[in-house]
Design a protein around this motif. Sequence first.
Motif, PDB file in Angstrom:
ATOM      1  N   VAL A  37      11.963  64.002 -15.606  1.00 48.56           N
ATOM      2  CA  VAL A  37      12.362  62.905 -14.232  1.00 48.56           C
ATOM      3  C   VAL A  37      14.079  63.047 -14.002  1.00 48.56           C
ATOM      4  O   VAL A  37      14.420  63.746 -12.623  1.00 48.56           O
ATOM      5  CB  VAL A  37      11.887  62.042 -14.163  1.00 48.56           C
ATOM      6  CG1 VAL A  37      12.399  61.215 -13.212  1.00 48.56           C
ATOM      7  CG2 VAL A  37      10.146  62.248 -14.529  1.00 48.56           C
ATOM      8  N   SER A  38      14.564  62.876 -14.744  1.00 50.65           N
ATOM      9  CA  SER A  38      15.924  62.995 -14.677  1.00 50.65           C
ATOM     10  C   SER A  38      17.283  64.334 -14.669  1.00 50.65           C
ATOM     11  O   SER A  38      17.842  64.070 -13.835  1.00 50.65           O
ATOM     12  CB  SER A  38      16.687  62.024 -15.757  1.00 50.65           C
ATOM     13  OG  SER A  38      17.306  62.749 -17.206  1.00 50.65           O
ATOM     14  N   SER A  39      16.470  64.902 -15.076  1.00 49.25           N
ATOM     15  CA  SER A  39      16.188  66.171 -14.505  1.00 49.25           C
ATOM     16  C   SER A  39      16.671  66.711 -13.359  1.00 49.25           C
ATOM     17  O   SER A  39      17.684  67.717 -12.732  1.00 49.25           O
ATOM     18  CB  SER A  39      16.063  67.374 -15.206  1.00 49.25           C
ATOM     19  OG  SER A  39      16.643  68.533 -15.280  1.00 49.25           O
ATOM     20  N   ALA A  40      15.180  66.437 -13.374  1.00 49.06           N
ATOM     21  CA  ALA A  40      15.212  66.687 -11.757  1.00 49.06           C
ATOM     22  C   ALA A  40      15.536  65.654 -10.195  1.00 49.06           C
ATOM     23  O   ALA A  40      15.501  66.008  -9.045  1.00 49.06           O
ATOM     24  CB  ALA A  40      13.174  66.313 -10.985  1.00 49.06           C
ATOM     25  N   LEU A  41      16.269  64.194 -10.458  1.00 48.00           N
ATOM     26  CA  LEU A  41      16.829  63.708 -10.350  1.00 48.00           C
ATOM     27  C   LEU A  41      18.603  64.399  -9.749  1.00 48.00           C
ATOM     28  O   LEU A  41      19.337  64.711  -8.458  1.00 48.00           O
ATOM     29  CB  LEU A  41      16.896  62.437 -10.012  1.00 48.00           C
ATOM     30  CG  LEU A  41      15.515  61.742 -10.356  1.00 48.00           C
ATOM     31  CD1 LEU A  41      15.971  60.021 -10.477  1.00 48.00           C
ATOM     32  CD2 LEU A  41      15.913  61.509  -8.964  1.00 48.00           C
ATOM     33  N   ILE A  42      18.776  65.070 -10.996  1.00 49.84           N
ATOM     34  CA  ILE A  42      20.076  65.685 -10.696  1.00 49.84           C
ATOM     35  C   ILE A  42      20.436  66.745 -10.200  1.00 49.84           C
ATOM     36  O   ILE A  42      21.195  66.999  -9.274  1.00 49.84           O
ATOM     37  CB  ILE A  42      21.004  65.359 -12.428  1.00 49.84           C
ATOM     38  CG1 ILE A  42      20.974  64.774 -13.295  1.00 49.84           C
ATOM     39  CG2 ILE A  42      21.415  66.998 -12.311  1.00 49.84           C
ATOM     40  CD1 ILE A  42      20.789  64.835 -14.477  1.00 49.84           C
ATOM     41  N   GLN A  43      19.402  68.123 -10.481  1.00 51.43           N
ATOM     42  CA  GLN A  43      19.229  68.554  -9.116  1.00 51.43           C
ATOM     43  C   GLN A  43      19.517  68.238  -7.621  1.00 51.43           C
ATOM     44  O   GLN A  43      19.971  69.246  -7.100  1.00 51.43           O
ATOM     45  CB  GLN A  43      18.417  69.611  -9.009  1.00 51.43           C
ATOM     46  CG  GLN A  43      17.968  70.629 -10.313  1.00 51.43           C
ATOM     47  CD  GLN A  43      16.798  71.067 -11.148  1.00 51.43           C
ATOM     48  OE1 GLN A  43      15.667  71.981 -10.240  1.00 51.43           O
ATOM     49  NE2 GLN A  43      16.374  71.264 -12.358  1.00 51.43           N
ATOM     50  N   VAL A  44      18.175  67.319  -7.186  1.00 50.30           N
ATOM     51  CA  VAL A  44      18.508  67.473  -6.028  1.00 50.30           C
ATOM     52  C   VAL A  44      19.678  66.590  -5.348  1.00 50.30           C
ATOM     53  O   VAL A  44      20.179  66.425  -4.524  1.00 50.30           O
ATOM     54  CB  VAL A  44      17.552  65.792  -5.393  1.00 50.30           C
ATOM     55  CG1 VAL A  44      17.479  65.273  -4.477  1.00 50.30           C
ATOM     56  CG2 VAL A  44      15.009  66.613  -6.054  1.00 50.30           C
ATOM     57  N   ILE A  45      20.146  65.743  -6.669  1.00 55.57           N
ATOM     58  CA  ILE A  45      21.683  65.017  -6.049  1.00 55.57           C
ATOM     59  C   ILE A  45      22.997  66.297  -5.863  1.00 55.57           C
ATOM     60  O   ILE A  45      23.670  66.583  -5.161  1.00 55.57           O
ATOM     61  CB  ILE A  45      22.068  63.762  -7.130  1.00 55.57           C
ATOM     62  CG1 ILE A  45      21.194  62.884  -7.333  1.00 55.57           C
ATOM     63  CG2 ILE A  45      23.792  63.645  -6.635  1.00 55.57           C
ATOM     64  CD1 ILE A  45      20.923  61.554  -8.118  1.00 55.57           C
ATOM     65  N   TYR A  46      21.921  67.065  -6.560  1.00 57.06           N
ATOM     66  CA  TYR A  46      24.044  68.260  -7.163  1.00 57.06           C
ATOM     67  C   TYR A  46      23.030  68.863  -5.358  1.00 57.06           C
ATOM     68  O   TYR A  46      24.289  69.124  -4.566  1.00 57.06           O
ATOM     69  CB  TYR A  46      23.300  69.246  -7.699  1.00 57.06           C
ATOM     70  CG  TYR A  46      23.965  70.224  -7.878  1.00 57.06           C
ATOM     71  CD1 TYR A  46      25.586  70.762  -8.013  1.00 57.06           C
ATOM     72  CD2 TYR A  46      23.284  71.619  -7.022  1.00 57.06           C
ATOM     73  CE1 TYR A  46      26.330  71.627  -8.111  1.00 57.06           C
ATOM     74  CE2 TYR A  46      24.402  72.675  -7.488  1.00 57.06           C
ATOM     75  CZ  TYR A  46      25.903  72.614  -7.869  1.00 57.06           C
ATOM     76  OH  TYR A  46      26.321  74.155  -8.193  1.00 57.06           O
ATOM     77  N   MET A  47      21.999  69.091  -4.418  1.00 63.88           N
ATOM     78  CA  MET A  47      22.047  69.832  -3.678  1.00 63.88           C
ATOM     79  C   MET A  47      21.574  69.160  -2.851  1.00 63.88           C
ATOM     80  O   MET A  47      22.268  69.589  -1.193  1.00 63.88           O
ATOM     81  CB  MET A  47      20.196  70.096  -3.709  1.00 63.88           C
ATOM     82  CG  MET A  47      19.464  71.445  -2.759  1.00 63.88           C
ATOM     83  SD  MET A  47      19.226  70.769  -0.986  1.00 63.88           S
ATOM     84  CE  MET A  47      18.151  68.780  -1.550  1.00 63.88           C
ATOM     85  N   ALA A  48      22.568  67.808  -3.026  1.00 64.04           N
ATOM     86  CA  ALA A  48      22.718  67.279  -1.609  1.00 64.04           C
ATOM     87  C   ALA A  48      23.893  67.180  -1.329  1.00 64.04           C
ATOM     88  O   ALA A  48      24.238  66.684   0.303  1.00 64.04           O
ATOM     89  CB  ALA A  48      22.131  65.503  -1.643  1.00 64.04           C
ATOM     90  N   MET A  49      24.472  66.924  -2.608  1.00 63.87           N
ATOM     91  CA  MET A  49      26.149  66.897  -2.413  1.00 63.87           C
ATOM     92  C   MET A  49      26.546  68.746  -1.876  1.00 63.87           C
ATOM     93  O   MET A  49      27.195  68.933  -1.167  1.00 63.87           O
ATOM     94  CB  MET A  49      26.815  66.677  -4.142  1.00 63.87           C
ATOM     95  CG  MET A  49      26.390  65.098  -4.141  1.00 63.87           C
ATOM     96  SD  MET A  49      27.035  64.824  -5.465  1.00 63.87           S
ATOM     97  CE  MET A  49      28.618  65.303  -5.715  1.00 63.87           C
ATOM     98  N   VAL A  50      26.273  69.641  -2.517  1.00 58.58           N
ATOM     99  CA  VAL A  50      26.522  70.819  -2.638  1.00 58.58           C
ATOM    100  C   VAL A  50      25.819  71.726  -1.652  1.00 58.58           C
ATOM    101  O   VAL A  50      27.053  72.486  -0.601  1.00 58.58           O
ATOM    102  CB  VAL A  50      26.515  71.372  -3.191  1.00 58.58           C
ATOM    103  CG1 VAL A  50      27.287  73.244  -3.834  1.00 58.58           C
ATOM    104  CG2 VAL A  50      27.678  70.931  -5.018  1.00 58.58           C
ATOM    105  N   GLY A  51      24.838  71.297  -1.463  1.00 61.75           N
ATOM    106  CA  GLY A  51      23.908  72.384  -0.278  1.00 61.75           C
ATOM    107  C   GLY A  51      22.074  72.923  -1.544  1.00 61.75           C
ATOM    108  O   GLY A  51      22.618  73.554  -2.947  1.00 61.75           O
TER     109      GLY A  51
END
Length: 112
Positions: A35-49
């Motif tokens: 779950v934390s890996s999925a959250l990190i990916q979502v946060i990365y997508m929100a910041m970078v694109g």
Amino acid sequence: MTRSDAQALIRSLRSAYAATPKNLKIIDLYLAFSVSSALIQVIYMAMVGSFPFNSFLSGVLSCVGTAVLAVCLRIQLNKENKEFKDLAPERAFADFVLCNLVLHLVIINFLG
């Protein structure tokens, strides 16, 4: 709800979780990682694109799908759950591995 109620609730949950078998705690740790890996990916997508959107979807769906399968494994291995009392732990783990294999084959196919 007061602060003392919250502290009593946390103490109660902590003492109940202390009685949890070790194999279920390991599955819980795996769930937290997924779950934390999925959250990190979502946060990365929100910041970078999300330029390679298929890659983003594949990564997040892989984490979420793996977490769902791990929850199913945890339910099947829990000794207090009477619905799966006739199911051998080896069979539950084999189902988990097979379903993960199918999930990741679909995810790799989705990547293109």
